[in-house]
Design a protein around this motif. Structure first.
Motif: not given
Length: 472
Positions: A173-196
């Protein structure tokens, strides 16, 4: 023995011993204490195991009473003793190391002796006056360690898994709350520690919640399907020697009523007495959860790394100073502690696996280690879930502007342009950006490859973090 200590003389196969009168356990427990001084992990540290042993003894006494093999007086005294243990009294009288030889015989006799002596005092007799009520003849009637001990382990594990539900649910539930709180924040996903490619921080935290939800569901499904089937009534090797035909079902029914669990008799008592496969399955599920939690902890440590020279997309609440020599340093101690717990659970799974494999013929003498490691893993996991939720996830914050700056300056956003410019053009743009240090957007604009309106549409958050309704 110290002459000032009041003792009673008890006898077993090996001879006579003086047992201090203050103890409700007897001679066989005393020998086990002396023989197995191996760890600091004693039976009395696991109340669910003691309560389950008492429930099993109560159920067996009830079956024997129904069959006319145990008098009203003895049954009621045994029932009283078991109720005392179920309510949490006398647990200090179970001081034997969980790591013990004898396939759990010491644990079973510890229970028999304590129950007998509580019952004797309840009846107005002295501890050790076993001619009135005997640990073996009465408390252990129609039983063997080989069916009592595994039955109590299974029941105790069911209770311990029940205790795991709330901390598991609270972390999700705590992780879900943070999911809602951070839903609008765009960030980079990463694969193999490189920008994806871009994603939202909310998606990342919701993924953490989803993977743990799958494990909670799986544990809730598998545990009753495996642990609910008991070998009680099988006695020594599963043949039911020294019992009457009706005894097994009477004992199982009584145990189901006492424990309020859907207890069933195993279809093959010989198989259920010797095989440890159900414990291996449960241990594997706990290892799977630990592996996932450790990965989440690793991700949080990476995402919070820095603060000036790392990824620094999130902030973990400072919990304590991080260095004796570096002023101002704060370490991610809660995720690190989660890693350590997970490593121990993974190691425990190996101990369970090796112990299960080491069984021989009609019994597995290594079952005490299986019990110890499963109870330990569940306890560690429950404590770690509470720690992780309350001291880390609940208080994590995002560096929103930094996340946006990393996206704007990344080469990874070129992937979103691939359908509009083609692979070769976007590859060239990515290479130029990487070599020159210029941003992808500035290069696109300098070559007039796309208009500002087109770029705004393509790079809109909703269009980059989920499939489009249709590609135009």
């Amino acid at each position: 023995m110290n002459a000032e200590i009041q003792t009673r003389t008890e006898k077993d196969l090996l001879g006579l011993r003086e047992v201090p009168n203050q103890f409700y356990f007897g001679i066989q427990t005393l020998r086990a204490i002396e023989n197995f001084n191996l760890s600091s992990n004693k039976i009395n540290q696991y109340p669910n195991l003691i309560k389950s042993l008492a429930m099993v003894k109560h159920a067996c006494a009830e079956a024997n009473h129904t069959l006319g093999k145990l008098s009203d007086l003895k049954f009621n005294a045994i029932k009283y003793s078991c109720d005392q243990l179920i309510q949490g009294f006398y647990h200090e009288q179970f001081p034997i190391d969980l790591i013990q030889g004898g396939a759990g015989t010491s644990t079973n006799m510890n229970a028999n002796e304590v129950i007998a002596n509580i019952a004797l005092e309840h009846l107005g007799h002295k501890k050790g006056e076993y001619n009135f009520l005997h640990p073996n003849n009465d408390v252990n009637m129609s039983q063997s360690t080989n069916d009592v001990y595994p039955t109590a382990i299974r029941l105790g594990l069911l209770f311990s898994l029940d205790d795991l539900n709330t901390p598991f649910e609270n972390l999700i539930a705590s992780l879900r709350r943070k999911g809602d709180e951070f839903a609008h924040i765009l960030k980079m996903g990463r694969t193999q520690l490189q920008d994806a490619v871009p994603m939202t921080l909310g998606q990342e935290f919701n993924a953490f919640a989803s993977t743990l939800e799958k494990d909670l569901i799986k544990i809730r499904e598998i545990a009753p399907q495996t642990l609910n089937y008991m070998n009680l009534g099988g006695t020594a090797i599963g043949t039911g020697i020294n019992t009457e035909q009706k005894y097994t079902q009477l004992a199982i029914d009584a145990l189901a009523t006492i424990s309020q669990k859907d207890i069933k008799s195993a279809p093959d008592l010989i198989e259920a007495t010797s095989d440890m496969g159900d414990f291996v399955l449960l241990s594997g599920l706990l290892k799977r959860t630990a592996t996932k939690l450790s990965k989440i902890a690793n991700d949080l440590r990476l995402l919070s790394s820095g603060p000036r020279t790392g990824i620094n997309e999130i902030n973990l609440e400072p919990r304590q100073p991080g260095s004796s020599i570096m002023p101002g340093k704060v370490n991610p101690v809660i995720p690190e502690a989660m890693n350590l717990v997970c490593f121990q659970i993974i190691a425990n799974d190996l101990a369970v696996t090796l112990s299960a494999e080491a069984g021989q013929l009609q019994l597995n003498a290594m079952e005490p280690l299986i019990a110890f490691k499963l109870f330990e893993s569940i306890e560690l996991l429950g404590n770690a879930l509470v720690m992780f939720q309350t001291k880390c996830i609940d208080t994590v914050t995002a560096n929103e502007q930094h996340c946006k700056a990393l996206v704007d300056n990344s080469i990874g956003i070129v992937t979103a342009l691939n359908p509009y410019l083609g692979y070769e053009t976007t590859t060239r743009i990515a290479k130029t950006a990487n070599e020159s240090g210029l941003s992808v957007l500035s290069l696109i604009k300098s070559e007039n490859l796309l208009s500002d309106d087109q770029l705004s549409e393509i790079l809109a958050v909703d269009n980059m973090v989920q499939p489009k309704a249709e590609m135009v």
